[in-house]
Write an enzyme that holds these catalytic residues in place. Structure first.
Site, PDB file in Angstrom:
ATOM      1  N   LYS A 125      -0.437 -19.619  -1.257  1.00 50.64           N
ATOM      2  CA  LYS A 125      -0.438 -18.479  -2.188  1.00 50.64           C
ATOM      3  C   LYS A 125       0.978 -18.093  -2.589  1.00 50.64           C
ATOM      4  O   LYS A 125       1.275 -17.885  -3.773  1.00 50.64           O
ATOM      5  CB  LYS A 125      -1.142 -17.293  -1.534  1.00 50.64           C
ATOM      6  CG  LYS A 125      -0.909 -15.938  -2.185  1.00 50.64           C
ATOM      7  CD  LYS A 125      -1.527 -14.837  -1.344  1.00 50.64           C
ATOM      8  CE  LYS A 125      -1.251 -13.444  -1.905  1.00 50.64           C
ATOM      9  NZ  LYS A 125       0.173 -13.043  -1.764  1.00 50.64           N
ATOM     10  N   ASN A 126       1.864 -17.974  -1.621  1.00 51.87           N
ATOM     11  CA  ASN A 126       3.209 -17.491  -1.903  1.00 51.87           C
ATOM     12  C   ASN A 126       4.098 -18.538  -2.564  1.00 51.87           C
ATOM     13  O   ASN A 126       5.209 -18.215  -2.991  1.00 51.87           O
ATOM     14  CB  ASN A 126       3.865 -16.986  -0.616  1.00 51.87           C
ATOM     15  CG  ASN A 126       3.202 -15.729  -0.096  1.00 51.87           C
ATOM     16  OD1 ASN A 126       2.618 -14.962  -0.865  1.00 51.87           O
ATOM     17  ND2 ASN A 126       3.257 -15.510   1.205  1.00 51.87           N
ATOM     18  N   ARG A 139       1.361  -7.395  -6.742  1.00 50.66           N
ATOM     19  CA  ARG A 139       2.803  -7.198  -6.692  1.00 50.66           C
ATOM     20  C   ARG A 139       3.566  -8.408  -7.221  1.00 50.66           C
ATOM     21  O   ARG A 139       4.647  -8.264  -7.801  1.00 50.66           O
ATOM     22  CB  ARG A 139       3.240  -6.898  -5.252  1.00 50.66           C
ATOM     23  CG  ARG A 139       4.741  -6.654  -5.178  1.00 50.66           C
ATOM     24  CD  ARG A 139       5.224  -6.133  -3.860  1.00 50.66           C
ATOM     25  NE  ARG A 139       6.660  -5.941  -3.933  1.00 50.66           N
ATOM     26  CZ  ARG A 139       7.254  -4.876  -4.427  1.00 50.66           C
ATOM     27  NH1 ARG A 139       6.529  -3.895  -4.899  1.00 50.66           N
ATOM     28  NH2 ARG A 139       8.575  -4.779  -4.454  1.00 50.66           N
ATOM     29  N   CYS A 198      -0.706  -4.798  -1.952  1.00 50.63           N
ATOM     30  CA  CYS A 198      -1.056  -4.160  -0.687  1.00 50.63           C
ATOM     31  C   CYS A 198      -0.096  -3.028  -0.353  1.00 50.63           C
ATOM     32  O   CYS A 198       1.113  -3.130  -0.574  1.00 50.63           O
ATOM     33  CB  CYS A 198      -1.033  -5.192   0.451  1.00 50.63           C
ATOM     34  SG  CYS A 198      -2.347  -6.411   0.332  1.00 50.63           S
ATOM     35  N   ARG A 233       8.780  -1.566  -0.329  1.00 48.74           N
ATOM     36  CA  ARG A 233       9.155  -2.791  -1.029  1.00 48.74           C
ATOM     37  C   ARG A 233       9.818  -2.491  -2.382  1.00 48.74           C
ATOM     38  O   ARG A 233       9.314  -2.858  -3.441  1.00 48.74           O
ATOM     39  CB  ARG A 233       7.934  -3.697  -1.215  1.00 48.74           C
ATOM     40  CG  ARG A 233       7.293  -4.061   0.099  1.00 48.74           C
ATOM     41  CD  ARG A 233       6.407  -5.273  -0.009  1.00 48.74           C
ATOM     42  NE  ARG A 233       5.159  -5.005  -0.699  1.00 48.74           N
ATOM     43  CZ  ARG A 233       4.169  -5.881  -0.794  1.00 48.74           C
ATOM     44  NH1 ARG A 233       4.281  -7.052  -0.246  1.00 48.74           N
ATOM     45  NH2 ARG A 233       3.066  -5.585  -1.436  1.00 48.74           N
ATOM     46  N   PRO A 234      10.965  -1.806  -2.383  1.00 50.99           N
ATOM     47  CA  PRO A 234      11.618  -1.476  -3.642  1.00 50.99           C
ATOM     48  C   PRO A 234      12.085  -2.725  -4.380  1.00 50.99           C
ATOM     49  O   PRO A 234      12.340  -3.760  -3.775  1.00 50.99           O
ATOM     50  CB  PRO A 234      12.815  -0.622  -3.206  1.00 50.99           C
ATOM     51  CG  PRO A 234      13.092  -1.057  -1.799  1.00 50.99           C
ATOM     52  CD  PRO A 234      11.751  -1.383  -1.217  1.00 50.99           C
ATOM     53  N   ILE A 235      12.228  -2.583  -5.710  1.00 50.78           N
ATOM     54  CA  ILE A 235      12.649  -3.719  -6.522  1.00 50.78           C
ATOM     55  C   ILE A 235      14.104  -3.567  -6.968  1.00 50.78           C
ATOM     56  O   ILE A 235      14.537  -4.246  -7.903  1.00 50.78           O
ATOM     57  CB  ILE A 235      11.723  -3.900  -7.740  1.00 50.78           C
ATOM     58  CG1 ILE A 235      11.756  -2.650  -8.631  1.00 50.78           C
ATOM     59  CG2 ILE A 235      10.311  -4.220  -7.296  1.00 50.78           C
ATOM     60  CD1 ILE A 235      11.031  -2.845  -9.951  1.00 50.78           C
ATOM     61  N   ASP A 236      14.860  -2.705  -6.310  1.00 53.98           N
ATOM     62  CA  ASP A 236      16.263  -2.476  -6.683  1.00 53.98           C
ATOM     63  C   ASP A 236      17.058  -3.779  -6.717  1.00 53.98           C
ATOM     64  O   ASP A 236      17.870  -3.999  -7.627  1.00 53.98           O
ATOM     65  CB  ASP A 236      16.927  -1.509  -5.692  1.00 53.98           C
ATOM     66  CG  ASP A 236      16.274  -0.142  -5.694  1.00 53.98           C
ATOM     67  OD1 ASP A 236      15.142  -0.039  -6.175  1.00 53.98           O
ATOM     68  OD2 ASP A 236      16.893   0.819  -5.210  1.00 53.98           O
ATOM     69  N   ASP A 251       3.776 -11.421   7.926  1.00 50.96           N
ATOM     70  CA  ASP A 251       2.396 -11.639   7.483  1.00 50.96           C
ATOM     71  C   ASP A 251       1.469 -12.053   8.622  1.00 50.96           C
ATOM     72  O   ASP A 251       0.248 -11.903   8.512  1.00 50.96           O
ATOM     73  CB  ASP A 251       2.359 -12.709   6.382  1.00 50.96           C
ATOM     74  CG  ASP A 251       2.715 -12.147   5.017  1.00 50.96           C
ATOM     75  OD1 ASP A 251       2.920 -10.927   4.912  1.00 50.96           O
ATOM     76  OD2 ASP A 251       2.794 -12.932   4.061  1.00 50.96           O
ATOM     77  N   ARG A 259      -7.854 -11.929  -1.919  1.00 52.07           N
ATOM     78  CA  ARG A 259      -6.613 -12.130  -2.664  1.00 52.07           C
ATOM     79  C   ARG A 259      -5.840 -13.338  -2.136  1.00 52.07           C
ATOM     80  O   ARG A 259      -5.046 -13.934  -2.868  1.00 52.07           O
ATOM     81  CB  ARG A 259      -5.724 -10.891  -2.565  1.00 52.07           C
ATOM     82  CG  ARG A 259      -6.210  -9.687  -3.362  1.00 52.07           C
ATOM     83  CD  ARG A 259      -5.193  -8.556  -3.328  1.00 52.07           C
ATOM     84  NE  ARG A 259      -3.870  -9.091  -3.580  1.00 52.07           N
ATOM     85  CZ  ARG A 259      -2.806  -8.881  -2.786  1.00 52.07           C
ATOM     86  NH1 ARG A 259      -2.921  -8.154  -1.687  1.00 52.07           N
ATOM     87  NH2 ARG A 259      -1.626  -9.395  -3.101  1.00 52.07           N
TER      88      ARG A 259
END
Length: 427
Positions: free
Chosen positions: A22-23, A92, A116, A121-124, A306, A398
């Site tokens: 998946k990843n 995400r 999830c 989990r910031p996207i900075d 995970d 998912r």
């Protein structure tokens, strides 16, 4: 809403070939936007996140066709650079299209992503990397819309303060399209990043340093049509290995690179599980009560966050007191409350979970709060007395093609049903 019912205890036994990762596949699907033609991906898992990404690409004008586990993406007629908020909220991983669309159109519009609820989990770091490559990004409140533009991406040196997988992926997409050399330092070293780099090189990109924390990209090269075979999903493999360990099972898992699971197999050995390994095969046999261990999660090659919920489930019945320290996501212990309903003795404080093993768990009504947590409850139910019902199992779908099918093939009594009882899987 659907749910999964499991009757335990049972001892699973047999062999499985792991589905595609998946990843790995999701960023490759995003990267296909960079090529003005056709990309073919093999060994694609038929999971909800893949279908969701296909829907997003279709909405942009791409043509996606999934035949079995072979996915063909034609981006020659893509005509959009903006993704609608509803689509972004489902997954995400859709944030990685920011860098890909920016590389293709010099403009991109996305919203803060969903997925999830296991942490902030910031996207900075995503945005800082893209800005360093020449993008101007405006963030609007309160809807979280991000509008990126550039008159031309340029190579740069970028240092990541934390090895964020998603930030590195977005930076890679933009760097491949940028003019000149880009050096990324402090990169995540997850195997999925390595697969992505090999995939991009197969499209005509030039990326060196694969497998290290420093990647060198010679940008602006012409890309072309390509084909790539997705590797096995190490998290799904770990799911079934820990399932066998937790219920005194005996399982062979193949189709995954064994070296990618060294952190897990080391922990399993400390827990008293017998293992045999080949390059793409792992055999586990658990014939006695597991021993307690202390484990800290971290970026690869440390123990993967995970797999932490599955380890927690297995340690709930171990002999002694185990300690888990979570260093990646602050809300990753959400599964503990559900395991407590099954009789587990778990105490969480900050990023530390103390687990005093009990001899038996009992079946209960529990809820899948996220993808891995829901699958971990399914694993715990294999060793519990009586029926367990895991509600909101759509989260699990998912990332797993069919967890019920796989566990049934290993001898578990498990089924997926709808809440109204009208439909039931019968594989």
């Amino acid at each position: 809403m659907a749910f999964i019912e499991i009757h335990g205890p049972c001892r699973i036994q047999g062999g499985l070939t792991v589905q595609g990762s998946k990843n790995a596949v999701l960023p490759m699907m995003a990267a296909s936007v960079l090529n003005r033609g056709i990309t073919v991906l093999e060994n694609v898992p038929r999971i909800q996140d893949v279908f969701c990404m296909m829907g997003i690409l279709d909405s942009l004008g791409c043509r996606c066709a999934l035949h079995g586990n072979r996915l063909e993406i034609d981006t020659s007629k893509i005509n959009g650079w903006r993704i609608e908020q509803k689509a972004m909220g489902k997954m995400r991983s859709s944030i990685m299209l920011l860098g890909a669309l920016l590389g293709r159109f010099c403009e991109a519009g996305v919203y803060s992503p969903g997925g999830c609820m296991i942490g902030k989990r910031p996207i900075d770091w995503h945005l800082r990397a893209l800005r360093a490559l020449g993008a101007e990004i405006r963030e609007s409140e309160p809807d979280g819309f991000l509008h990126a533009q550039t008159t031309g991406l340029r190579g740069a040196e970028i240092i990541f303060p934390f090895p964020s997988v998603g930030a590195v992926e977005n930076a890679l997409f933009a760097a491949v399209a940028a003019v000149g050399r880009t050096v990324l330092r402090g990169c995540a070293r997850e195997p999925e990043i390595g697969q992505l780099c090999h995939f991009l090189n197969g499209m005509g990109a030039s990326i060196r340093g694969i497998g290290t924390d420093a990647l060198i990209i010679e940008g602006g090269l012409p890309l072309h049509d390509s084909r790539f075979v997705i590797g096995g999903d190490r998290i799904v493999a770990g799911t079934y290995l820990l399932a066998a360990a937790s219920c005194s099972g005996e399982v062979i898992v193949d189709g995954v690179q064994t070296q990618e699971l060294r952190a897990l197999t080391g922990v399993l050995e400390h827990m008293g599980v017998s293992l045999y390994q080949e390059p793409e095969l792992i055999y586990v046999h658990s014939g006695q009560r597991l021993r307690a261990v202390s484990v800290k999660t971290g970026p690869y090659p440390a123990f993967p966050t995970d797999l932490q919920p599955f380890l927690m489930a297995a340690l709930s019945r171990a002999d002694g007191t185990s300690m888990l320290r979570e260093t990646v996501f602050e809300n990753r212990f959400g599964t503990a409350a559900e395991l407590q309903k099954m009789g587990a003795n778990i105490e969480c404080s900050g990023n530390i979970a103390r687990i005093d093993g009990v001899e038996t768990l009992r079946g209960a009504l529990v809820r899948a709060r996220d993808l891995r947590g829901g699958a971990a409850l399914t694993v715990a139910a294999l060793g519990a007395d009586g029926w367990t019902r895991v509600s909101e199992c759509e989260h699990i779908e998912r990332g797993y093609e069919d967890i019920c099918r796989d566990l049934r093939a290993l001898g578990a009594e498990i089924r997926r049903r709808e809440d109204d009882g009208d439909r039931e899987d019968t594989d």
